[in-house]
Design a protein around this motif. Structure first.
Motif, PDB file in Angstrom:
ATOM      1  N   SER A  19      72.815  62.111  45.614  1.00 12.99           N
ATOM      2  CA  SER A  19      73.606  62.327  46.825  1.00 12.99           C
ATOM      3  C   SER A  19      73.633  63.797  47.197  1.00 12.99           C
ATOM      4  CB  SER A  19      75.039  61.838  46.608  1.00 12.99           C
ATOM      5  OG  SER A  19      75.120  60.460  46.812  1.00 12.99           O
ATOM      6  N   LEU A  20      73.722  64.633  46.161  1.00 15.11           N
ATOM      7  CA  LEU A  20      73.730  66.072  46.432  1.00 15.11           C
ATOM      8  C   LEU A  20      72.418  66.486  47.093  1.00 15.11           C
ATOM      9  CD1 LEU A  20      75.027  68.860  46.048  1.00 15.11           C
ATOM     10  CD2 LEU A  20      74.013  68.935  43.773  1.00 15.11           C
ATOM     11  N   LEU A  21      71.331  65.968  46.584  1.00 16.63           N
ATOM     12  CA  LEU A  21      70.036  66.288  47.193  1.00 16.63           C
ATOM     13  C   LEU A  21      69.978  65.787  48.635  1.00 16.63           C
ATOM     14  CD1 LEU A  21      67.545  65.563  44.258  1.00 16.63           C
ATOM     15  CD2 LEU A  21      68.005  67.776  45.334  1.00 16.63           C
ATOM     16  N   ALA A  22      70.535  64.594  48.858  1.00 19.25           N
ATOM     17  CA  ALA A  22      70.532  64.066  50.226  1.00 19.25           C
ATOM     18  C   ALA A  22      71.327  64.990  51.139  1.00 19.25           C
ATOM     19  CB  ALA A  22      71.107  62.660  50.260  1.00 19.25           C
ATOM     20  N   ALA A  23      72.455  65.494  50.645  1.00 19.98           N
ATOM     21  CA  ALA A  23      73.257  66.417  51.439  1.00 19.98           C
ATOM     22  C   ALA A  23      72.448  67.681  51.742  1.00 19.98           C
ATOM     23  CB  ALA A  23      74.547  66.769  50.700  1.00 19.98           C
ATOM     24  N   LEU A  24      71.715  68.139  50.725  1.00 22.41           N
ATOM     25  CA  LEU A  24      70.895  69.333  50.924  1.00 22.41           C
ATOM     26  C   LEU A  24      69.815  69.051  51.968  1.00 22.41           C
ATOM     27  CD1 LEU A  24      70.243  72.198  49.985  1.00 22.41           C
ATOM     28  CD2 LEU A  24      68.699  71.200  48.289  1.00 22.41           C
ATOM     29  N   GLY A  25      69.196  67.888  51.855  1.00 26.00           N
ATOM     30  CA  GLY A  25      68.201  67.504  52.858  1.00 26.00           C
ATOM     31  C   GLY A  25      68.816  67.511  54.249  1.00 26.00           C
ATOM     32  N   GLY A  26      70.031  66.974  54.344  1.00 27.30           N
ATOM     33  CA  GLY A  26      70.728  66.957  55.618  1.00 27.30           C
ATOM     34  C   GLY A  26      70.984  68.367  56.129  1.00 27.30           C
ATOM     35  N   LEU A  27      71.328  69.257  55.201  1.00 27.79           N
ATOM     36  CA  LEU A  27      71.582  70.647  55.583  1.00 27.79           C
ATOM     37  C   LEU A  27      70.321  71.276  56.165  1.00 27.79           C
ATOM     38  CD1 LEU A  27      73.672  72.976  55.405  1.00 27.79           C
ATOM     39  CD2 LEU A  27      72.671  73.550  53.195  1.00 27.79           C
TER      40      LEU A  27
END
Ligand SMILES: Nc1ncnc2c1ncn2[C@@H]1O[C@H](COP(=O)(O)OP(=O)(O)OP(=O)(O)O)[C@@H](O)[C@H]1O
Ligand SMILES: Nc1ncnc2c1ncn2[C@@H]1O[C@H](COP(=O)(O)OP(=O)(O)OP(=O)(O)O)[C@@H](O)[C@H]1O
Ligand SMILES: O[C@@H]1[C@@H](O)[C@H](O)OC[C@H]1O
Ligand SMILES: [Mg+2]
Ligand SMILES: [Mg+2]
Lengths: 352, 489, 329, 352
Positions: free
Chosen positions: D254-262
């Motif tokens: 999920s953290l990586l997904a958030a980073l991707g979103g960023l």
């Protein structure tokens, strides 16, 4: 008579604890167990009642026959997909491409039958052919899926994900992205006719589910689906022609999806090039809430029906309640998540 | 210790005391609680009541896996091999050799794995994914791993269930070495002769309770069985009559070959006759039996069941021709765990359950109730999912399924594997009954107990039938033949 | 017709990004673009961003790599396009946006119609037909769409100001015909006395007609049971439906002119021309929306069966040959 | 002599003959096996080369540094999701909600930091907080997922399907369906900065994949993921704290997904309320083409990278080739399906 220690093992539903004693007469324990099985089947009924009560409080229209028929009609097409996916899930496969079949099958029929000049129609074939064509395309898609999955041993999730993309692409391609209008009369019939004051699609949907319940619950063919989903090797060793059953299931599922698409096209009197997009999420949610296991071999057609019914009742209540548009998605999702969590509680064991 | 699973009591105030340097046997019927005890002794789960002590010290915290592993190593009953990982990685899982920068040095891992397997004469490339190993090699990897921790206390939960005679001999030789070095063993097996062969002390569990602990040489076999079953051991039945002189052939295998597996196999089974197919793990006996029932197709040759030739490679055809069958592994091919006893038992006979493909629930349950009665399956009723039964009873359901179609030919593959001594006797007794009632029986097994009731035993070695014995053989003769040593020598 | 790929010959190369290929309106646009490119002597490179601004950004990169001299695009997300515009500006590539106006950033010209006017026109028509009272359903587009929001706000504002006795049920539909039909059906069940429907896009056309048909409400305009339907876009199917009396009006959003003037302004930019606010030569007005941003507001006429004037809003007859929907093959 | 037995062990029926005999010399056979393993890892390289050649033929622009960087940049955000999904798939779970996290995580940061008056911003928190908030939301979503999946034993597919719908709904709710723009500078940095002439997001993506390769290939933690995915009970028995590892994986994903979103929000300088919608299909397709098994315990991070690279190269070539818009979908899908089928051929066995 050899006394085994296994009675202790008999207790996963807590029905008996006593390791001694004779084998229970069967009748009573059997009755209890059947009652319990029925209970699992009815797991969503309380939720459905709650929603009905809330709905009635929100708007007195909710329980009127009109509105209930409205709910059944709007859910009928997607319910047919849920039925299709249920069959596929019971044999421990998945078919994501159903959502594209919903669009492509009637799309091809429209493309071939709609006269030139109206959108992208080719007008190659008389309108009377449209229904057979729709269903034939459904069968064809099923055959392609089955070839990939059964014959070539590819993973169902992957194949049908690929197919989802391809089929959607083909519909965009042949339609040039446009909507097919002026469909032949025969394509409209099922989606628009009323039988005894109730839309034909509602009857059809109910009849299909009834057939599903009978076939899966009371025939050896249906039982072989559960056997295959539960343990395919054991099914094979028991003389079940597993490949043949799998073929039948996968093709039937596509055929049902095509039928669902036909109903939808009939109701909307058109085939949009995006028809069906995004349905698969709802289909899965309904099946799973309704107690169908993603691990195969478990769940009933009736349960699946309650699943989709619940989802559409929620939608209807949210619309009637005039929930602000931007919050409908979140609310809907939250209710689904809660229903899923509850179905876990009633379902008992941890899910794999 | 007491351990409950829901309302099931797996262990009820059971104790065991294992002396340093001894080899301690633990026996009991299926579901007696042996494996549960193992999981508690190795720190996989806590007991609900009671405690574990090592050398008088309280056991480590459950979370402290390393401390547990220093005290006790274990070969579990259920495979703990990870199929996708290499043999080397399975051996050194979670204790990989580290190289520079704390990263795993695969070279070190591989060379250490090779060394380890060398000491066991296990001849596989350590880079092979474990799933490519045979059952036996896999079991040796488990054993080699368990013994490689340097623990002074080793638990072996049914380590021999998957091994053939030669492999067992090798294992026992190795255990002997370690015994001389003062290593302590807890040894679990349903093969009672093994207990007498290598153990000093034996503990019996029954119904989740400790029954007795005694020195092995002070406890005769009959008393041991009595302690396990809670009743006096029944004497084995009298000699079989054998088939009538004019009995017809119910199975005729003629010059069947499946290259690389078996070659030029011919034999027949007569009505009322029990024929054994003996052989080592990869001799081809199982494949021959599977060919008979249509799970495989021979490349050449024919199979004729009760006068008809079912389509090769078709199970339904073989069943229709009159075969009934117990597959090699009930978990794999025998049962659909979430389906009821009634459905599992009648899976092969849909045509008897109702007209036009419909299933008449009452008829099915009546049929199932009759099976339950006949095979004495311990259950509250036919609608219980088979996953709720213990191993022995599950095996009875598989047998029930095989018998459901009133077969003229019964094919059994390892019919008593992992079944406790009493259930085994019971199942084999049923087989005799079936034969006496006029069916032919083919038993593919390497268990001497299974083969003992055969009228004839065919020995398969490296894909060929190399010998045939009539009853009255001695165990060692048969074992020698299975290992490829000439029987007459 | 060739709707994509390279066409034209030798002239300056321009890139056109199509916003999506799954609606009738945009497909007409896709069809017109190459025709006008040829007419104007432009060589055309095309991409399709499928309603995804991230794809549009990537496509702009591709245009840059291909060395285009100007870009026309129709960003459906008007906020997220800013960085892409900056990049193109940095490369001195002029941009014309079609259908939408970027929230920030400069472009050479916006080719658009006044979407607020659509809502206003629909409101006036329904207000007049309903005599200022009753219930109407508005099938909105997507909450994320600027055009949808403009139409919604204008419709609501106009209703409040001029027809306070009309109740409006607004339903978000994500530009999806099936969703629209479902919501309309629910609303009609709850309020059988609904007398008007405003569809913000032609996607909902067929489904709406079916729902009305099922409820036995698909009757001629003179029948007291008639439900007045106003659509939007002006695709051929709408024009036919108006002529047949199945729906009552639409706003013709000029797909042909969008394609024509997008390319027209690109060519002008390449030729170094500039424009100022004021009347144009093609019956429209250029307005200055903000500093450095001009918008050519093409006319988007109301279309009705009789071409009459409704509460001050003039209309064209549905068979008027100036309507693009009547000129398609 | 010993060579023969090793060769037998390498055949995949595992039927290698006698367990007696001496051990193989190892060296040579080992070399062969590593080569083979590497080969599987490199399964997509030929396809990538083919596409590159075709691309160059279609347009001379294709192999220009500009265009290659363009490909890498446009794939960078979704590649981060592929990495995330790879971790989750290796431990035999699934996370569909990643696609919603891509939108919601930066969406909440924007909502809290964007000043009032610009769209739906609340302006409650200074802009400098936006990046930490984005990542914190990612972690939070991961924790919720993990709670449901690990703590309550719910099926990952189902939980994350529910979460997908809820999270998407929340973003629509807080944004009113509108796009957030005028994001704080700090949110834009990673998506827009250039380091050594190459976009920061490309560097970041490559570095993350490099870390993934090292962690999954060469650390005990990484190997424990494979052990868990391969046989969770065995992993437990080997002393791996399986729950802890699963928590770490799900939250990291999920953290990586958030980073991707960023990264995506930075590149687009905005957060659309539909940001990320539909990504999950591409993510799964990439992972699976790249050799990640849906049954857990199989596949490498490098393979996953080649998977997503291939998909974006195909997209790019189709765009450069000026394929008619309405056929892009079908072509793209067909190529994916073919790639999937080929990866089955190189992968060997039937997929489960
Ligand atoms: N995880 C579990 N959940 C529920 N019940 C369990 C579990 N593990 C064991 N049991 C129960 O505990 C009882 C004892 O099981 P155990 O595996 O210890 O038997 P066993 O003596 O090892 O049998 P066998 O000889 O067949 O290996 C079983 O009857 C079973 O019902
Ligand atoms: N992990 C588990 N969760 C729930 N029930 C379990 C579990 N493991 C075992 N059981 C229960 O234990 C019983 C049988 O298990 P057990 O392993 O003791 O049988 P067994 O006699 O040892 O069989 P086998 O000989 O096949 O090993 C069944 O009731 C089964 O439901
Ligand atoms: O006019 C509408 C356009 O603005 C939208 O983007 O797509 C649908 C059209 O009807
Ligand atoms: Mg057991
Ligand atoms: Mg055990």
């Amino acid at each position: 008579m050899p006394e085994t220690t296994t009675a202790a093992a008999v207790t996963d539903d807590g029905s008996t604890g006593d390791p001694v004693g004779k084998r229970p007469s069967g009748g009573r324990a059997g009755g209890r167990r059947i009652a319990f099985a029925r209970l699992r089947d009815l797991a969503l009924i309380p939720a459905i009642i709650v929603i009905a009560v809330v709905g009635q409080l929100v708007s007195p229209v909710f329980l009127q026959a009109d509105n209930l028929i409205n709910i059944l009609q709007t859910m009928s097409e997607i319910a047919v997909l849920v039925l299709a996916q249920t069959l596929v899930l019971v044999v421990k496969k998945m078919d994501l491409s159903l959502e594209s079949t919903v669009g492509l099958a009637p799309g091809i029929a429209a493309w071939l039958t709609v006269p030139v000049g109206t959108g992208h129609g080719l007008g190659l074939v008389p309108g009377g052919w449209s229904v057979p064509i729709t269903l034939a395309v459904g069968v064809l898609i099923g055959v392609v899926n089955a070839l990939f999955i059964i014959r070539f041993g590819l993973h169902g999730f992957i194949v049908t994900l690929g197919m989802l993309i391809v089929l959607r692409g083909i519909l965009t391609g042949i339609s040039g992205g446009q909507t097919f209008f002026r469909l032949p009369e025969s394509m409209l019939y099922l989606g628009t006719a009323q039988w005894f004051g109730v839309p034909a699609s509602v009857w059809l949907c109910l009849v299909l589910f009834a057939i599903g319940i009978v076939v899966l619950g009371f025939t050896s063919f249906g039982r072989s689906l559960y056997a295959i989903g539960g343990n395919v090797d054991a099914a094979k060793a028991a003389g079940i022609r597993t490949d043949r059953v799998l073929w039948t299931v996968i093709v039937t599922a596509s055929l049902l999806a095509a039928l669902g698409g036909l109903l939808l096209s009939g109701r909307l009197a058109s085939v949009a090039s995006a028809q069906g997009n995004g349905y698969i999420f709802t289909v899965f949610a309904a099946a799973v809430i309704g107690g169908i296991s993603l691990n195969g071999g478990k769940g009933t057609v009736f349960g699946a029906f309650t699943g989709i019914l619940l989802l559409f009742m929620i939608q209807n209540v949210l619309t009637l309640g005039g929930v602000p548009a931007q919050w409908i998605g979140a609310l809907n999702g939250a209710i689904i998540l809660i229903a899923l969590a509850l179905s876990r509680v009633t379902g008992g064991k941890a899910q794999e | 210790m007491t351990k409950r699973f829901g309302s099931t009591v797996a262990l009820h105030e059971a104790s065991i005391r294992i002396e340093a340097g001894q080899t301690h046997a633990l026996v009991g019927r299926n579901g007696a609680g042996k494996s549960t005890l193992v999981s508690i002794l190795t720190g996989l789960q806590p007991p609900d009541e009671g405690e574990v002590r090592f050398d008088g010290e309280p056991a480590p915290r459950l979370a402290d896996r390393d401390a547990w592993r220093q005290r006790v190593a274990c070969v579990y009953q259920k495979s703990t091999i990870i199929p996708e990982l290499t043999v080397a990685e399975n051996l050194f899982l979670n204790r990989h050799g580290r190289g520079r920068g704390g990263l795993i040095s695969w070279r070190t891992v591989h060379s250490r794995a090779r060394e380890l397997l060398d000491t066991w004469s296990v001849d596989v490339d350590v880079r092979t994914p474990a799933k490519e190993l045979g059952v036996e090699q896999r079991q040796f990897v488990e054993i080699a791993r368990a013994l490689s921790f340097g623990a002074r206390f080793i638990i072996l939960d049914e380590p021999t269930a998957q091994l053939d005679a030669a492999a067992i001999t090798r294992l026992f030789a190795r255990i002997g070495d370690l015994q001389r070095q003062g290593v302590t063993f807890l040894f679990i097996s349903h093969h009672l002769q093994e207990i007498y062969e290598i153990c000093d002390t034996v503990t019996v569990f029954r119904d989740a309770r400790h029954i007795l602990t005694a020195a092995v040489d002070e406890l005769p076999r009959a008393e041991l069985v009595a302690a396990m079953t809670g009743e006096a051991a029944a004497e084995a039945g009298g000699r079989r009559r054998g088939p009538a002189a004019d009995a017809a052939d119910v199975l005729e295998v003629d010059d069947a070959s499946l290259p690389g597996v078996y070659e030029n196999v011919s034999f027949r089974v007569r009505a009322g006759e029990i024929v054994g197919l003996a052989g080592a793990a990869s001799s081809g006996r199982i494949e021959i039996a599977e060919t008979v029932v249509g799970l495989r197709a021979a490349e050449r040759g024919t199979v004729e069941i009760a006068g008809s030739r079912p389509r090769p490679g078709s199970v339904p055809a073989a069943l229709r021709a009159g075969a009934g069958f117990v597959p090699q592994d009930r978990h794999h091919q025998g049962l659909v765990p979430e389906m009821s006893i009634a459905d599992n038992g009648t899976l092969t006979i849909p045509e008897r359950l109702g007209p036009g493909g419909f299933i008449d629930g009452r008829r099915r349950d009546d049929l199932a109730a009759a099976m339950i009665e006949k095979l004495a399956i311990k259950t509250p009723g036919p609608e219980l999912p088979v996953s709720g039964l213990s191993g022995g009873n599950q095996q009875k359901v598989v047998m029930a399924r095989a018998l459901a179609g009133d077969p003229e030919l019964l094919v059994l593959i390892n019919p008593t594997a992992g079944v406790d001594v009493r259930s085994k006797e019971f199942l084999l007794g049923k087989v005799e009954e079936v034969a006496d009632a006029g069916a032919g029986v083919l038993i593919a097994s390497d268990e001497l107990d299974d083969l003992r009731l055969c009228d004839r035993v065919l020995v398969v070695f490296q894909g060929r039938v190399v010998a045939e014995t009539t009853s009255g053989w001695h165990d060692h003769q048969l074992v020698a033949a299975m290992e490829g040593v000439d029987l007459d020598a | 017709a060739q709707d994509s790929g390279q066409s034209g010959s030798g002239g300056p190369v321009v890139g056109v990004d199509y916003p999506r290929s799954d609606t009738d309106f945009w497909n007409s646009y896709i069809k017109y673009s190459p025709e006008f490119a040829e007419e104007l002597g432009l060589e055309l490179k095309t991409t399709n961003s499928q309603n995804d601004v991230a794809k549009l950004t990537a496509n702009a990169q591709t245009f840059i790599s291909q060395g285009v001299k100007g870009v026309a695009m129709a960003p459906q997300d008007t906020a997220a396009i800013a960085p892409t515009l900056e990049q193109l500006a940095a490369k001195k590539i002029p941009v014309v946006t079609v259908d939408t106006r970027p929230d920030t950033g400069d472009v050479f010209m916006v080719v658009r119609a006044d979407n607020r006017a659509y809502g206003e026109k629909a409101c006036r028509f329904l207000g007049a037909k309903l005599g200022g009272k009753g219930k109407v359903v508005m099938l909105q587009g997507d909450l994320a769409s600027i055009n949808g929001r403009d139409r919604t706000e204008a419709f609501n504002d106009c209703m409040k100001a001029h027809y306070p006795d009309i109740t409006v049920f607004g339903e978000a539909t994500n530009w999806d015909g099936a969703v629209a039909a479902q919501k309309l059906q629910t609303d009609l069940t709850a309020h059988p006395d609904i007398k008007g429907v405003y569809m913000q896009s032609s996607f909902a056309l067929a489904g709406t007609l079916q729902v009305l048909k099922q409820k036995d409400l698909l009757v001629g305009p003179d029948d007291p049971e008639h439900v007045f339907v106003v659509s939007n876009d002006g695709i051929p199917e709408e024009l036919t439906s108006i002529a047949e009396g199945r729906i009552d009006a639409t706003v013709s959003q000029p797909a042909d002119l969008y394609a024509k003037y997008a390319l027209h302004y690109l060519k002008a930019a390449i030729d170094g021309k500039t424009f100022a606010p004021g009347k144009t030569d093609h019956d429209s007005t250029i307005i200055q929306v903000r500093e450095g941003l001009l918008e050519d507001q093409l006319s988007a006429p109301l279309v009705t069966a009789d071409g009459g004037t409704y509460d001050g809003v003039p209309s064209l007859k549905s068979d008027d040959q100036s309507l693009w929907g009547n000129k398609l093959g």
